[in-house]
Design a protein around this motif. Structure first.
Motif, PDB file in Angstrom:
ATOM      1  N   GLY A 160     -86.987  26.490 -51.888  1.00 42.37           N
ATOM      2  CA  GLY A 160     -87.122  25.352 -52.960  1.00 42.37           C
ATOM      3  C   GLY A 160     -88.454  25.594 -53.526  1.00 42.37           C
ATOM      4  O   GLY A 160     -88.192  25.149 -54.984  1.00 42.37           O
ATOM      5  N   ALA A 161     -89.230  26.340 -53.214  1.00 43.86           N
ATOM      6  CA  ALA A 161     -90.440  26.683 -54.146  1.00 43.86           C
ATOM      7  C   ALA A 161     -89.998  27.689 -55.279  1.00 43.86           C
ATOM      8  O   ALA A 161     -90.341  27.413 -56.386  1.00 43.86           O
ATOM      9  N   ALA A 162     -88.996  28.561 -55.022  1.00 41.85           N
ATOM     10  CA  ALA A 162     -88.517  29.334 -55.971  1.00 41.85           C
ATOM     11  C   ALA A 162     -87.579  28.737 -56.745  1.00 41.85           C
ATOM     12  O   ALA A 162     -87.528  28.866 -58.097  1.00 41.85           O
ATOM     13  N   CYS A 163     -86.821  27.586 -56.714  1.00 40.19           N
ATOM     14  CA  CYS A 163     -86.068  27.063 -57.320  1.00 40.19           C
ATOM     15  C   CYS A 163     -86.869  26.209 -58.551  1.00 40.19           C
ATOM     16  O   CYS A 163     -86.590  26.193 -59.625  1.00 40.19           O
ATOM     17  N   ILE A 164     -87.966  25.449 -57.801  1.00 37.88           N
ATOM     18  CA  ILE A 164     -88.487  24.573 -58.745  1.00 37.88           C
ATOM     19  C   ILE A 164     -89.466  25.696 -59.693  1.00 37.88           C
ATOM     20  O   ILE A 164     -89.944  25.164 -60.937  1.00 37.88           O
ATOM     21  N   TRP A 165     -89.875  26.560 -59.039  1.00 38.20           N
ATOM     22  CA  TRP A 165     -90.985  27.619 -59.866  1.00 38.20           C
ATOM     23  C   TRP A 165     -89.999  28.331 -61.130  1.00 38.20           C
ATOM     24  O   TRP A 165     -90.496  28.241 -62.204  1.00 38.20           O
ATOM     25  N   VAL A 166     -88.984  28.487 -60.714  1.00 36.23           N
ATOM     26  CA  VAL A 166     -88.189  29.099 -61.953  1.00 36.23           C
ATOM     27  C   VAL A 166     -87.747  28.118 -62.824  1.00 36.23           C
ATOM     28  O   VAL A 166     -87.645  28.261 -64.242  1.00 36.23           O
ATOM     29  N   SER A 167     -87.378  26.839 -62.612  1.00 36.09           N
ATOM     30  CA  SER A 167     -87.027  25.954 -63.400  1.00 36.09           C
ATOM     31  C   SER A 167     -88.072  25.348 -64.336  1.00 36.09           C
ATOM     32  O   SER A 167     -87.866  25.251 -65.505  1.00 36.09           O
ATOM     33  N   THR A 168     -89.516  25.565 -63.795  1.00 38.99           N
ATOM     34  CA  THR A 168     -90.423  25.151 -64.833  1.00 38.99           C
ATOM     35  C   THR A 168     -90.613  25.935 -65.673  1.00 38.99           C
ATOM     36  O   THR A 168     -90.972  25.780 -66.861  1.00 38.99           O
ATOM     37  N   LYS A 169     -90.505  27.346 -65.237  1.00 41.88           N
ATOM     38  CA  LYS A 169     -90.860  28.411 -66.227  1.00 41.88           C
ATOM     39  C   LYS A 169     -89.896  28.421 -67.378  1.00 41.88           C
ATOM     40  O   LYS A 169     -90.060  29.023 -68.243  1.00 41.88           O
ATOM     41  N   TYR A 170     -88.594  28.057 -66.959  1.00 46.23           N
ATOM     42  CA  TYR A 170     -87.504  27.816 -68.063  1.00 46.23           C
ATOM     43  C   TYR A 170     -87.593  26.794 -68.795  1.00 46.23           C
ATOM     44  O   TYR A 170     -87.383  26.658 -69.937  1.00 46.23           O
ATOM     45  N   GLU A 171     -87.910  25.540 -68.280  1.00 44.75           N
ATOM     46  CA  GLU A 171     -87.921  24.404 -69.184  1.00 44.75           C
ATOM     47  C   GLU A 171     -89.171  23.901 -69.667  1.00 44.75           C
ATOM     48  O   GLU A 171     -89.071  23.023 -70.892  1.00 44.75           O
ATOM     49  N   LEU A 184    -100.310  23.899 -55.226  1.00 44.52           N
ATOM     50  CA  LEU A 184     -99.716  22.897 -54.102  1.00 44.52           C
ATOM     51  C   LEU A 184     -98.472  23.583 -53.563  1.00 44.52           C
ATOM     52  O   LEU A 184     -98.178  23.607 -52.300  1.00 44.52           O
ATOM     53  N   THR A 185     -97.786  24.478 -54.274  1.00 50.42           N
ATOM     54  CA  THR A 185     -96.668  25.438 -53.650  1.00 50.42           C
ATOM     55  C   THR A 185     -96.854  26.381 -52.803  1.00 50.42           C
ATOM     56  O   THR A 185     -96.432  26.452 -51.776  1.00 50.42           O
ATOM     57  N   ALA A 186     -98.089  27.110 -53.278  1.00 51.60           N
ATOM     58  CA  ALA A 186     -98.565  28.119 -52.290  1.00 51.60           C
ATOM     59  C   ALA A 186     -99.127  27.522 -50.945  1.00 51.60           C
ATOM     60  O   ALA A 186     -99.064  28.177 -49.906  1.00 51.60           O
ATOM     61  N   GLN A 187     -99.506  26.349 -51.157  1.00 53.07           N
ATOM     62  CA  GLN A 187    -100.152  25.698 -49.887  1.00 53.07           C
ATOM     63  C   GLN A 187     -99.401  25.523 -48.836  1.00 53.07           C
ATOM     64  O   GLN A 187     -99.087  25.648 -47.599  1.00 53.07           O
ATOM     65  N   ASP A 188     -98.014  24.705 -49.378  1.00 56.34           N
ATOM     66  CA  ASP A 188     -96.950  24.383 -48.421  1.00 56.34           C
ATOM     67  C   ASP A 188     -96.158  25.956 -47.991  1.00 56.34           C
ATOM     68  O   ASP A 188     -95.775  25.588 -46.742  1.00 56.34           O
ATOM     69  N   VAL A 203     -93.620  33.790 -52.633  1.00 47.96           N
ATOM     70  CA  VAL A 203     -92.914  33.177 -54.073  1.00 47.96           C
ATOM     71  C   VAL A 203     -92.265  34.222 -54.664  1.00 47.96           C
ATOM     72  O   VAL A 203     -91.207  33.850 -55.364  1.00 47.96           O
ATOM     73  N   LEU A 204     -92.725  35.509 -54.959  1.00 46.97           N
ATOM     74  CA  LEU A 204     -92.112  36.418 -55.660  1.00 46.97           C
ATOM     75  C   LEU A 204     -90.783  36.819 -55.272  1.00 46.97           C
ATOM     76  O   LEU A 204     -89.766  37.318 -55.908  1.00 46.97           O
ATOM     77  N   TRP A 205     -91.075  37.180 -53.969  1.00 49.40           N
ATOM     78  CA  TRP A 205     -90.024  37.557 -53.415  1.00 49.40           C
ATOM     79  C   TRP A 205     -88.623  36.555 -53.147  1.00 49.40           C
ATOM     80  O   TRP A 205     -87.510  36.934 -53.431  1.00 49.40           O
ATOM     81  N   ALA A 206     -89.097  35.264 -52.913  1.00 48.55           N
ATOM     82  CA  ALA A 206     -87.819  34.243 -53.291  1.00 48.55           C
ATOM     83  C   ALA A 206     -87.365  34.055 -54.563  1.00 48.55           C
ATOM     84  O   ALA A 206     -86.410  33.795 -54.700  1.00 48.55           O
ATOM     85  N   GLU A 207     -88.224  34.359 -55.470  1.00 45.50           N
ATOM     86  CA  GLU A 207     -87.739  34.004 -56.791  1.00 45.50           C
ATOM     87  C   GLU A 207     -86.859  35.286 -57.208  1.00 45.50           C
ATOM     88  O   GLU A 207     -85.946  35.255 -58.034  1.00 45.50           O
TER      89      GLU A 207
END
Length: 364
Positions: A160-171, A184-188, A203-207
């Motif tokens: 989930g963190a990878a999905c929202i992280w990629v989408s925010t960088k794109y949008e 917050l993402t890193a803490q979770d 995060v980088l691996w999941a992305e």
């Protein structure tokens, strides 16, 4: 020989074309300038098409009304801008190439975990003021990953963190909110990784895993992509019908409520399992249809049917299912969706607390 006598330095005589340009009609120049501003602005802002049309001279404005349209006559330039109709046609062809999400094929995580991730996306959008496009792109990336992978080494939170992280960088446009959201993402992720990896490495691996599975295709159309263009057409119809009966301030307030309710209903399609399997444009048109009926009891006009590509009869099934989701979320109380909490704020005119009406005509 002086320069004035030399024909090489003499200025050419004004031609007929230059004379005509100097004496051109100022109204025509204003109209041309207005056309140059219309390429894709209506798909990025629902009010752009009407604002551009208002800058045109009165005798050049195109009056579009569904009552004056024949079934096969549709002027997309007058509502969605010069390239709006072509853009929607391209998006429709792209959405038919996407594999729709099927709950039976979701084996990497549980459906309850997927619902939790969607609510988490919406919660992050409220906390860090993210666009609705980021939420829907993150949900689209999540579903496309789940359709391709039966098993995954990524945890639920890492995916989930990878999905929202990629989408925010794109949008998203601004980086400060995204960077603050990474904390917050890193803490979770630290809580879910149990110390196996550093949060940044996870995060980088999941992305990397996510982008590899979706083949780096981030431009696939979502339901929100279609809804923005559909709202532009509905706004044109609403303003055309109420320009003579209501003041401009009241009309703008009604448009804001329509946009908020349509987005709230569209968010419900992300978590309601009965609405899986429909095309994104189908869901966007159903959300707009139910929002129009709930707020102003408006009919599905020929213009809206022509722009969306869905008739009233074709919208019957998703509108009925979406109404059931609306009623269920309203009766859930404290167990309601995160989207209902988001759109119950005064910022969104508290559209999620509106009482659901019955089925629109021809949708039951």
């Amino acid at each position: 020989m002086y320069k004035d006598d030399d024909p090489r330095f003499s200025s050419p005589e004004p031609t007929c074309a230059t004379e005509c340009t100097s004496e051109s009609d100022p109204h025509e120049e204003a109209s041309d300038n207005a056309q140059d501003l219309t390429p894709l602005t209506a798909l990025t802002s629902p009010l752009a098409a009407d604002d551009i049309a208002a800058r045109s001279p009165p005798h050049k404005r195109a009056k579009v009304s569904s009552a004056q349209l024949e079934p096969n006559e549709f002027p997309p330039c007058a509502v969605l801008g010069r390239y709006g109709g072509h853009t929607l046609a391209l998006l429709r062809s792209q959405e038919r190439q996407l594999a729709l999400f099927e709950p039976d094929r979701c084996r990497a995580i549980l459906l309850s975990q997927r619902r939790m991730l969607i609510n988490w996306f919406i919660e992050l959008s409220v906390s860090f003021d993210l666009n609705n496009a980021s939420v829907h792109l993150a949900a689209s990336l999540l579903d496309r990953y789940l359709l391709c992978e039966e098993e995954t080494d990524l945890g639920c939170m890492a995916l989930g963190a990878a999905c929202i992280w990629v989408s925010t960088k794109y949008e998203e446009i601004y980086d400060e909110d995204v960077e603050s959201g990474q904390a917050l993402t890193a803490q979770d992720l630290l809580e879910s990784s149990r110390g196996r990896l550093d949060a940044t490495e996870l995060v980088l691996w999941a992305e990397r895993e996510l982008l590899t599975v979706v083949d780096f295709n981030l431009s696939a159309p979502t339901a929100h992509t279609f809804l923005v263009g559909f709202i532009a057409a509905a706004v044109s119809e609403l303003r055309a019908g109420e320009r003579c009966t209501r003041p401009a301030r009241a009309t703008s307030h009604a448009i804001s409520r329509l946009e908020g309710l349509a987005n709230y209903l569209l968010d419900l399609t992300l978590i309601r399992s009965t609405l899986f399997g429909h095309l994104p444009s189908h869901l966007a048109a159903a959300a707009l249809r139910l929002a129009l009926h709930t707020l102003c009891s408006s009919q599905w006009t020929p213009l809206l049917a022509r722009i969306t590509g869905w008739s009233t009869q074709e919208l019957a099934a998703p509108v009925r299912l979406l109404l059931e989701a609306f009623q269920h979320d309203a009766a859930a109380g404290s167990y309601c969706s995160e989207s209902r909490r988001k759109y119950s704020s005064p910022r969104h005119h508290r559209v999620s607390v509106l009482p659901p009406k019955g089925c629109p005509p021809f949708a039951c």
